[in-house]
Each structure stands twice: as C-alpha cells, then as structure tokens.
Design a protein around this motif. Structure first.
Motif, mmCIF file in Angstrom:
data_model
loop_
_atom_site.group_PDB
_atom_site.id
_atom_site.type_symbol
_atom_site.label_atom_id
_atom_site.label_comp_id
_atom_site.label_asym_id
_atom_site.label_seq_id
_atom_site.Cartn_x
_atom_site.Cartn_y
_atom_site.Cartn_z
ATOM 1 N N GLU A 931 56.878 32.313 17.069
ATOM 2 C CA GLU A 931 58.264 32.687 17.339
ATOM 3 C C GLU A 931 58.485 32.879 18.830
ATOM 4 O OE1 GLU A 931 61.539 36.099 16.028
ATOM 5 O OE2 GLU A 931 59.514 36.080 15.156
ATOM 6 N N GLN A 932 57.518 33.507 19.517
ATOM 7 C CA GLN A 932 57.642 33.716 20.960
ATOM 8 C C GLN A 932 57.543 32.393 21.722
ATOM 9 O OE1 GLN A 932 54.424 36.529 21.309
ATOM 10 N NE2 GLN A 932 55.814 38.312 21.378
ATOM 11 N N ARG A 933 56.680 31.499 21.257
ATOM 12 C CA ARG A 933 56.583 30.181 21.891
ATOM 13 C C ARG A 933 57.902 29.409 21.733
ATOM 14 N NH1 ARG A 933 50.542 28.036 20.012
ATOM 15 N NH2 ARG A 933 49.384 29.839 20.825
ATOM 16 N N GLN A 934 58.530 29.534 20.557
ATOM 17 C CA GLN A 934 59.818 28.860 20.344
ATOM 18 C C GLN A 934 60.892 29.455 21.255
ATOM 19 O OE1 GLN A 934 60.460 29.350 16.140
ATOM 20 N NE2 GLN A 934 59.185 27.587 15.588
ATOM 21 N N SER A 935 60.833 30.773 21.459
ATOM 22 C CA SER A 935 61.793 31.415 22.369
ATOM 23 C C SER A 935 61.595 30.916 23.791
ATOM 24 C CB SER A 935 61.627 32.942 22.314
ATOM 25 O OG SER A 935 61.915 33.437 21.025
ATOM 26 N N LEU A 936 60.346 30.738 24.192
ATOM 27 C CA LEU A 936 60.055 30.196 25.522
ATOM 28 C C LEU A 936 60.613 28.785 25.658
ATOM 29 C CD1 LEU A 936 58.629 30.122 28.290
ATOM 30 C CD2 LEU A 936 56.532 29.429 27.085
ATOM 31 N N LEU A 937 60.394 27.964 24.628
ATOM 32 C CA LEU A 937 60.870 26.587 24.687
ATOM 33 C C LEU A 937 62.397 26.546 24.711
ATOM 34 C CD1 LEU A 937 59.661 23.734 24.754
ATOM 35 C CD2 LEU A 937 59.928 23.636 22.261
ATOM 36 N N ARG A 938 63.034 27.424 23.938
ATOM 37 C CA ARG A 938 64.492 27.464 23.950
ATOM 38 C C ARG A 938 65.006 27.934 25.306
ATOM 39 N NH1 ARG A 938 65.187 30.981 20.342
ATOM 40 N NH2 ARG A 938 65.482 29.634 18.511
ATOM 41 N N THR A 972 63.389 32.519 35.566
ATOM 42 C CA THR A 972 64.684 31.899 35.256
ATOM 43 C C THR A 972 64.452 30.447 34.860
ATOM 44 O OG1 THR A 972 65.011 31.287 37.562
ATOM 45 C CG2 THR A 972 65.955 33.408 36.841
ATOM 46 N N ALA A 973 65.517 29.820 34.335
ATOM 47 C CA ALA A 973 65.357 28.433 33.855
ATOM 48 C C ALA A 973 66.617 27.635 34.126
ATOM 49 C CB ALA A 973 65.045 28.408 32.366
ATOM 50 N N SER A 974 66.416 26.344 34.351
ATOM 51 C CA SER A 974 67.518 25.378 34.392
ATOM 52 C C SER A 974 67.328 24.465 33.174
ATOM 53 C CB SER A 974 67.485 24.562 35.684
ATOM 54 O OG SER A 974 67.723 25.391 36.805
ATOM 55 N N THR A 975 67.994 24.835 32.111
ATOM 56 C CA THR A 975 67.779 24.104 30.848
ATOM 57 C C THR A 975 68.233 22.665 30.935
ATOM 58 O OG1 THR A 975 69.914 24.884 30.028
ATOM 59 C CG2 THR A 975 67.970 26.197 29.461
ATOM 60 N N LEU A 995 57.833 37.657 31.409
ATOM 61 C CA LEU A 995 58.163 36.419 30.700
ATOM 62 C C LEU A 995 58.780 36.731 29.339
ATOM 63 C CD1 LEU A 995 58.075 33.344 30.716
ATOM 64 C CD2 LEU A 995 55.751 33.449 29.793
ATOM 65 N N LEU A 996 58.208 37.699 28.614
ATOM 66 C CA LEU A 996 58.781 38.064 27.310
ATOM 67 C C LEU A 996 60.164 38.672 27.483
ATOM 68 C CD1 LEU A 996 55.698 39.575 25.420
ATOM 69 C CD2 LEU A 996 56.940 37.465 24.868
ATOM 70 N N GLN A 997 60.332 39.466 28.530
ATOM 71 C CA GLN A 997 61.653 40.062 28.779
ATOM 72 C C GLN A 997 62.693 38.985 29.034
ATOM 73 O OE1 GLN A 997 61.677 42.941 31.962
ATOM 74 N NE2 GLN A 997 63.897 43.272 31.826
ATOM 75 N N ALA A 998 62.314 37.958 29.764
ATOM 76 C CA ALA A 998 63.265 36.889 30.098
ATOM 77 C C ALA A 998 63.624 36.040 28.875
ATOM 78 C CB ALA A 998 62.679 36.006 31.200
ATOM 79 N N ILE A 999 62.603 35.655 28.128
ATOM 80 C CA ILE A 999 62.880 34.706 27.027
ATOM 81 C C ILE A 999 63.538 35.376 25.830
ATOM 82 C CG2 ILE A 999 60.990 33.196 27.722
ATOM 83 C CD1 ILE A 999 59.321 34.323 25.436
ATOM 84 N N THR A 1000 63.502 36.710 25.782
ATOM 85 C CA THR A 1000 64.146 37.407 24.662
ATOM 86 C C THR A 1000 65.445 38.078 25.059
ATOM 87 O OG1 THR A 1000 62.831 39.402 25.120
ATOM 88 C CG2 THR A 1000 61.947 37.846 23.506
ATOM 89 N N SER A 1001 65.878 37.875 26.309
ATOM 90 C CA SER A 1001 67.090 38.548 26.784
ATOM 91 C C SER A 1001 68.362 37.835 26.385
ATOM 92 C CB SER A 1001 67.042 38.672 28.313
ATOM 93 O OG SER A 1001 67.092 37.379 28.918
ATOM 94 N N GLY A 1002 68.234 36.566 25.951
ATOM 95 C CA GLY A 1002 69.426 35.812 25.588
ATOM 96 C C GLY A 1002 70.198 35.295 26.766
#
Length: 1008
Positions: A931-938, A972-975, A995-1002
């Motif tokens: 689930e966390q890996r999917q959040s990272l990919l998203r 941060t990310a440029s999707t 990293l977890l804080q960023a990918i789960t912050s929405g």
C-alpha cells in the motif's frame, strides 16, 4: 425437195423425236406427282366418309342400345347381367348411383363372388370399382357418390375372400386410389363438414389398414400413399366430422412409420414448402397421443421425418421478427433505441409460404413446452433416438429463434439438470469432435452424427450460464444435498467443474480449428453437405456457437478462476513471433484506404477478417495477454504513422490554453472537436490569467489529463455513479441522457481514448458491466450483484421459489423513482399487465438484469464509446476482456516490482545509483508495504499501478533528482514527468519519515 412434198410456199413441220413437243423432263415429273396426289386425296375422302358413316351408325346404335342397357341394369340389379351392362355403359353417374344404391340395400351384395360365375364377377368388378372411385372424385357432393363410397367400403369389409379383396384393392392402388380420394376431399372443402360423403370417405382412407395385416405390401403401400396424398391436405382435421375424425385417427397407422422409412425421407425432400407445412401440421395433430407407445425405430424415423420437413422452413418464416409475444435474451443481442432484438443470421425463405391461422397454430405446437415434454418423455425410454431428438431441437429453435430461450427453459424446467448432464456424458464427452485442432477431422463424414448433440449442448449450456450465479456454478464441485424441487434442480450447474474445463477446451479447439480452416468454399456449406441430413447449419454457425460458449465460460473464469494454467492458450500450436508479425501486417492492410470501404458488420460476421484478426476479435484469450498488449501498442504506432504522428513532428500540434480552476470546462470547449490523434500542447494559466512557466513536451498534457480525469469522473458532478466497490458507470438518471450530457460522455470517451492512445495510465476503475459495453457484450446475472445486491438477492429468491410465483404479484415492469416522481417502465410491450409465472420467471430475471445493466445506460454508453472509437479501433479493444481492459486503462493491480522500477529509473543532478541517499532510498522503499509503495507511485506518477509490461513502458521514465540538502524539507514530485525530487537526507530514519509524510499527505502537482 421441200416444194415437191409440201407444195410451193409451205413450210416443213418440225419433228421432236424425244417425245411430246416442247415438254421438259421436270414438267413430266410434276404432272405425275399431281396425279398421284389427287388419287390419294380421293381415297382419303372416301375413307373419311366411311368412318363418319360408321361413327354415325355407332352413335345411332348406342342411342338405341344405352337405354336398353340402363333398363336391363334396373331389371336384374343384383345380377351379373347388370354388372355387364354397367361395364358396357360409359361413365354414367346415374346408372352407377342406381346400382350402388341398390347394392347397399342388399343383405349379401357380393354373393356372386362365391358363385361359379366368380371369374366373370371379378373381371367386371375391377372395372366397376374404378368407375365408382372416379365418380366419387368427380362429384363428391352428389347423392350418388355417397352410395359409391359406401359400396366400396362394403367391398373391402364384407367380401369375405382375402384373395379377391387383395386383387381388387391392388387394382385400385394401381389406378391412383389415394390421389382420387385427395381430389374428393379437396372438392368437399373445409366448410363441408356436414356433407354425408365425409364418413364413408374417411373410412375409405383407413379401411386398408383394418383389412390387411401390417406385414402385407399393400399395407405399407397404402401408408406411403396416405402420407403423400392425404396427410399433405391443408387442414385435414378440420375437414372431417368429429365422429369420423376419432375413427380416422385411431385407424391411422402412424406408429408404424418406420416400415416406410426410406419413403418418408425421400418424401420430405420432394415436397414443396407448402406441402411440407401442411404435412407437419397434420402430423403434429395426430401423432403426439402415440408418443408414449412408439417403438424405438418408429420414434427415430418420426424424429428424422420431422427434422427433414422443418429443415426447409426459413428462420422466422413462422414467427416474424416483429412478434412481441416471445422475447429471447441472448448474449449477442444488439440494441436499438427502444426495444431489444436478437441478432439473427440473415436468411431469406426459399419460397413464401402462405398459411392460414389454424395451420400456423398447429405448427406452433412443435415449439410448445407440452409437445417438447412429450418427446422428451418418449425419448427417455429409447436412448437410440436421442441423436435425432437433438437434431429436431436444433431445427425448432432455428425456425423459432425468438422462442429459443423459452424452449430451452422449458426443457430444463421439465427435465432438470439431468438433460444437459446426460447430453454431455453420453454423447459429447466421448465424441471425437474437438479432440484435435485439425479442421479435416471436423469435416469427416464418420463424425458427422456427433454434430447435433454438440450443437444442442452448446446452445443449451450457453443459455443456462446467462442466469446461473457463481454460487450455483461452483456448487457442483462441492457435494450438497439434493434440492427438494425441480425448480431448484433446474438452476444448479449440471456439469462438474472438471467437466466444464474439458467441455470448454473441446469447444475452443473446434472454434480455433474453424477460424483457421473455413475457406471460401466452405463458408456457405451446411452440415447437410457433410452427411448430417436436415441440419442446415453452416460451419460458420458452428464456429459462432462454439465461440459464444467459450466466451461465456472464460468470462466466468476471469471473474473467479477455476481452469488450469494455459487452459485457454493456443500458443502451444503457434509460433507467437510469427503470429504477431503476420497479424500486424494484416491489420496494416486493413488500415489501407481501399479496405476502409468495407461496410460495418456485426460481431458475428468475420468474413472480412483474416484468421489471425478473427481470433484476436473473438477468442483473444487464446493468445497470451502480454502478446496482445504488445500488438495493441504496435497497432497504435501504425495508426500514429498513418496520421503523420512521428515523434518529432510538430506541425500537427493543437494548442489549448487551460485555466487551472476550469480544467474540465476549458478542456471540453477547446478539445471537444479537435483531432486528438495529433499532438496536443497544453498551456496552463493561473487564476490571474498569467501563463505558467514550462514547455509541454508531454508532461503538461499528462498533468492536464490527470486533473481533467479527477474532475470529470467525480460522482458528485452527476455524470457518473459508483458501485459499492467504487467502480464507475454512467449515471442512469434522466439528466445524464440529455443532449448536453451526452456530449460530455462523448468528450470523456475521446479523452480516455487519447490516454490509451498515448499509453497514459488512468487511476480510475470502471464497473465490469460498463466495460462489457466497450466490447459489444451484454451483461447478466452475476454483474447485477456488483450494482444492486438487494435486487440480485431478490432475483435469486425468485429463481429458486418453490411456491406459486403469481402470489408474488410481479409483472414485467419496473417502478422508477426520480425527483419524487414514480413512473412505470415496461420490460416488454404491455409488461405491466404481464404476470410473472413459474414458466416465464427466467425471462423476467434476464430482462430485469438487462434493463438495469444495459438499457438504463444505453445512450450514455453509446455516446462514450462513440468518442472512444474516434481514437481506438473497437477491434483493438475486443482483443481483451473486461478485466484486461481495466488493466490496459489503469495498469496492473499487482505488487510493485522494486527491482524492475530501480532498473528503469533515471537519475538527475548529483544523484546516481551509487549515491548514499539513493542507496538509502531503495533500502527504505524495500521496507514499505504494498500500500505504501502504491502511494509512492501515485505521488510520483499520479497512478498507483505499474504499467502493463513493466516500468520500461513508463513514459517518461521514473526519475530521481536532488532538491537541496535541507533535511526539514519534504520530497516533492512533478507527476507530469514522473519526477520525484528527493532532498539529500543523511540518515535512513529521516528519509523514511519525510517520504511517508509526503506520499500520504495528499499533496497535488508541484512544478518546482
């Protein structure tokens, strides 16, 4: 000297020593011929005069003699002299009627047959009986004909001498006995039932069967002629009085039809369509009461006879397509704006048959449940007639295709699951059909008799799957107590899972062999051409039915797998590289502008497709999924090249300025009508109207697309609804059917098509029944559970209900409530007045499922698919099933392969694969849950699922770059460009926390 003999001044006379003076040889011959002709004409005149005189003398003599003969008939009417006079008299109806009337009154009218004058009596009676028969045929309504018919009946019932009786009747048979009776009945007409001639006439038809033994040649000869001339009469039962009809029916030896088997099979081929129809109608009137008493050979012959007669009737000839009394549900339905019609193979009757209503009603009996149940009961006692029963059933639902589901349902309701089980285990499982992929084996006459059972089982089991839930389908693999009612038995899976696996593979082998093996010479040939009499089914039809079955079973297997690995694959017989390259070439040829003139065709008509493309369109699961995905990409690339869409061609770009806070509105207005196969350049403007920095090399379009999808697929906007599993489907409400809303569906379809065209994954899940519309398929029972579980449970309850279904007060209608207003929607014409009964409940269940899953969203789905088809060829989509389509749209919903992701990652700035921060990053990510890996990919790419063929297909590649060394800063990310900006964290704990804080912050898109 001239003067000496002739005198002065006289000329000498000319002499012709050859004959008459000045006459040529030709003239002499002509004169002789004329003289001879004159003598011949004179002789003819003399002979003619002699004949006329003789005729006149004979006429005068007969004028004097006939009254004398008639007088002598009346003087000794029961004597031999009267018979001689009758024999000498011409066709004299009055004298013949007088004699037959008098003879009927005699206590022993045939006493002379036992006298010394027997030989003379027999010779005279042979002449008189023919005159009696012709008199009946000539004027059946005259009073004398009644006595003529009665005396003939007495002749065969009262004579008492079997030898003489046989002699006399043989003579009648040689002189068109039944043909003349046919003429007499035809002249009486249907409205002459009160005529006094009918009782003795009906008796004359059947009297030979009571007179001669069954093994007598005369008996079988009479049966042959009776079938040919009497049973082909229109409305035969309506021509006879009730009393005569009862006796006629009891004497008619139809139970012995096997003794004339060769004749009836030839007869079925020789009759015209009208005669066949009337013969069928009469047979179905007189034969059913005899079913239970029929011997095996008679039942077999009778079924073959019916099949051959039915084989000449074109589909729907007895039941027009406009009929609304019986509606068939089939997975191959096509939908129009209001009603549902089954897709029927085009077929024109060879000859138009004009039938009266009574005959049509009797013919309808052939397809009625009661009649079919009687045949099933009869064949259950005679296993040898089963194959002929299957042929008959195939023809019945070929002639009445709109009743096919009703026919199959009635068979299952009456015989339970035992019918299909017996059909498979005793007839199909052991058949050589489908045991190899060689098409020659399918056309072998030695296996021809197996086709009817295979086709019958294929039709019935495919139909059964439409209303069989997964719980029922898999119940056969677990021992359960026998259900208490036949209605419950009817709905359970008659085959074990192992048998379904074996049967589906057998059907798949047949389908694949026929996709490769049907040539132009075979296309229109029927199974009759291959020694299966009466089965007017082409090998193209066989392929279609086998394909339908394997598609239905594969759909079940896709939803809940039960087949072994590689069960569906054809790759063991094919070189995949060769297949792919050949299919790509064939698709390229189909893209040729000339080929594009091919008219649109139904899914059933694959005549314009090559074998490989036909396989990909109909049984794509025979080819591995990754191969099909690769082919899809190649088809898209070919289409791009065709539209001048090389990677660096900028001349065809469309530029669209999109406001950040009006993404969907601007996208609809700016891109609704442009060519999306060309490049689209997106420029964003902020809420101040200022253009944002950045050049669209593909990334900005992806960001636009991601934002657009987030808005247009929002269920709060009214265009989309969601199932309990959060799968989207078009809203069924009336608002969604308005023209403006349909334009939005069309636009969304085009945008999604653009994403598939460009290989952009979309993080959205569609309902399976909606995806089925993309493939031209209908949805049924199991799909309803995902939409409305309460309705699904209610229909399951109805399907198993053992009481009186009418007590449930259900009708073929639906109550729809919207904005506080309730309206009634009919499922069939006048459905609100049609009560749901035990017999039609399956029809109600399927119609209800069809309404909720298909009809309510038909216009919305059509508009969406119209837009999607602007970019994606529908044939490309049909290479996949619903589950595979979802993967094609949104990626693989599976574990993320970190090794694959790492191998396809690009690094920027100071980062490299050996950098300490990067080493720490991969170590931390390896500890993440899925689930966390999917959040990272998203977070980095806007989609949580990996690409279909691995991360090598992700475009642009997943990238990592430093964003400073401030450890308090979040990643941060440029999707839009799949770019993750990772600060240079110095320890593992900080990197994981940030990293977890960023990918789960929405957090959304970040351009920095």
């Amino acid at each position: 000297m001239d003067d000496l003999f002739n005198g002065p001044g006289q000329r000498r006379r000319a002499m012709n020593l050859g004959g008459t003076a000045q006459a040529s040889q030709r003239e002499v011959f002509e004169q002789a011929r004329a003289s001879r002709q004159a003598r011949l004409e004179e002789r003819r005149r003399q002979e003619a005069a002699t004949q006329i005189q003789a005729l006149w003398r004979g006429t005068l003599g007969r004028k004097r003699l006939y009254p004398e003969l008639r007088r002598r008939v009346g003087e000794d009417i029961a004597g031999l002299d009267a018979m001689k006079c009758l024999a000498l008299l011409p066709a004299d109806d009055e004298a013949l009627g007088q004699w037959s009337h008098a003879m009927c009154a005699q206590e022993d009218p045939f006493s002379l047959s036992r006298s010394p004058q027997q030989r003379s009596w027999l010779a005279l009676m042979r002449r008189i009986e023919i005159r009696l028969l012709h008199g009946i045929a000539k004027g059946p309504m005259s009073p004398s004909s009644v006595y003529n018919a009665r005396i003939l009946n007495l002749l065969f019932t009262k004579l008492g001498d079997p030898g003489i009786t046989r002699n006399l009747f043989s003579h009648l048979l040689q002189n068109d006995y039944y043909k003349l009776l046919n003429e007499a009945l035809a002249k009486v007409g249907v409205n002459g039932k009160k005529s006094s001639i009918l009782p003795p006439l009906a008796s004359l038809i059947t009297v030979p069967f009571a007179t001669f033994p069954g093994d007598d040649e005369i008996y079988s000869a009479c049966l042959r002629q009776c079938l040919r001339y009497i049973m082909t009469l229109p409305l035969l039962p309506n021509r006879l009085p009730i009393a005569s009809l009862t006796e006629f029916s009891s004497r008619l030896p139809l139970s012995s039809i096997d003794m004339v088997e060769d004749f009836v099979l030839d007869l079925a081929a020789s009759l015209n369509p009208s005669e066949k129809a009337h013969l069928l109608a009469n047979l179905v009137t007189f034969m059913p009461p005899r079913y239970t008493a029929l011997q095996a050979s008679s039942l077999k012959t009778y079924l073959r006879f019916l099949s051959l007669l039915l084989s000449g009737v074109a589909p729907n000839a007895l039941e027009p397509l406009s009929s609304s009394q019986n509606i068939t549900i089939d997975s191959s339905w096509v939908q129009d704006d209001e009603d549902v019609l089954m897709e029927v193979k085009p077929s024109a009757p060879l000859q138009t048959i004009s039938l009266d209503n009574k005959t049509r009603t009797r013919l309808d009996t052939l397809s009625q449940p009661g009649h079919l149940q009687s045949l099933l009961t009869a064949t259950s006692k005679h296993k040898s007639s089963k194959s002929d029963l299957y042929s008959f059933l195939l023809l019945v639902w070929n002639v009445w295709p709109l009743r096919k589901d009703k026919i199959i349902s009635s068979i299952l309701a009456s015989s339970g699951d035992g019918f299909i089980r017996e059909l498979y285990r005793l007839h199909v499982r052991s058949s050589p059909l489908g045991k190899s992929d060689d098409v020659k084996s399918l056309k072998d006459p030695a296996v021809a008799h197996h086709w009817p059972s295979f086709l019958c089982l294929t039709d019935m089991y495919t139909q059964l799957l439409l209303t069989m839930g997964d719980d029922e389908f898999f119940a056969s693999s677990t021992p359960v107590p026998a259900p208490a009612s036949s209605s419950q038995r009817m709905q359970s899976n008659p085959l074990t899972i192992g048998e379904v696996i074996s049967f589906s593979r057998q059907a798949l082998n047949i389908a694949l062999a026929l996709y490769w093996g049907i040539g132009s010479n075979d296309k229109d040939k029927t199974l009759t051409s291959y020694c299966v009499p009466g089965i007017n089914v082409t090998f193209e039809d066989v392929r279609y039915q086998a394909t339908k079955l394997v598609q239905a079973v594969h759909a079940r297997d896709s939803r809940k797998p039960f087949t072994p690995p590689n069960h569906w694959l054809f790759s063991t017989q094919l070189d995949m590289r060769t297949f792919v390259s050949a299919a790509v070439i064939e698709e390229q040829e189909m893209m040729d502008p000339i080929e594009q003139q091919i008219p649109s065709r139904s899914r059933r008509d694959n005549s314009h497709l090559t074998p490989r493309l036909a396989v990909l369109n109909n049984v794509p699961f025979a080819i591995p999924f990754n191969v099909r995905v690769e082919m899809f990409r190649q088809f898209v690339r070919m289409d791009m090249a065709k539209h001048d869409r090389a990677e660096f061609s900028f001349h065809s770009r469309t530029r669209a300025v999109i406001r950040r806070d009006h993404v969907s509105e601007d996208g609809f207005n700016k891109l609704g009508a442009v060519d999306l196969k060309g490049r689209v350049q997106i420029t964003f403007v902020d809420h101040f109207g200022e253009e944002e920095a950045g050049i669209d090399g593909g990334g900005l379009f992806k960001e636009f697309f991601t934002s657009l999808c987030r808005e247009v697929f929002d269920t709060n906007r009214g265009l989309w609804s969601s199932t309990p599993n959060n799968e989207l489907y078009p809203s069924p409400h009336s608002f969604a059917k308005e023209p403006h809303s349909l334009e939005w569906y069309r636009f969304i379809g085009r945008i999604l098509g653009k994403a598939m065209y460009e290989g952009i994954l979309v993080d959205v899940a569609f309902a399976g029944f909606f995806l089925a519309k993309w493939l031209g398929k209908s949805s049924f029972m199991d799909d309803l559970a995902s939409l409305d579980n309460e309705l699904y449970k209610g229909l399951i309850f109805l399907k198993h209900y053992t009481g009186n279904c009418e007590d449930l007060s259900l009708t073929f209608s639906v109550n729809e409530e919207e904005l506080g207003v309730t309206r009634i929607v009919d499922l069939i014409p006048n459905g609100r007045d049609a009560v749901v009964t035990k017999e039609n409940r399956l029809q109600y269940i399927v119609l209800m499922c069809h309404y909720r899953l298909t009809k309510q969203i038909r216009q919305q789905s059509a508009a969406f698919f119209e837009g999607l088809s602007d970019l994606i060829d529908p044939n490309w989509l049909r290479m996949f099933n619903q589950q595979e389509l979802q993967i094609l749209i949104g990626g693989v919903n599976s574990a993320i392969d970190l090794e694959d992701l790492r191998a396809n990652t690009n690094y920027g700035g100071a980062y490299s694969d050996e950098h300490p921060t990067i080493q720490t990053f991969w170590k931390v990510v390896s500890t993440f849950t899925q689930e966390q890996r999917q959040s990272l990919l998203r977070f980095a790419t806007s989609c949580s699922r990996p690409p279909l063929l691995g991360f090598k297909e992700l475009y642009p590649k997943f990238s990592l770059a430093p964003s400073g060394d401030d450890e308090n800063r979040l990643p941060t990310a440029s999707t839009c460009v799949n770019f993750l900006k990772l600060p240079m964290y110095r320890n593992e704990r900080t990197l994981k926390q940030k990293l977890l804080q960023a990918i789960t912050s929405g957090a959304g898109f970040n351009l920095s």
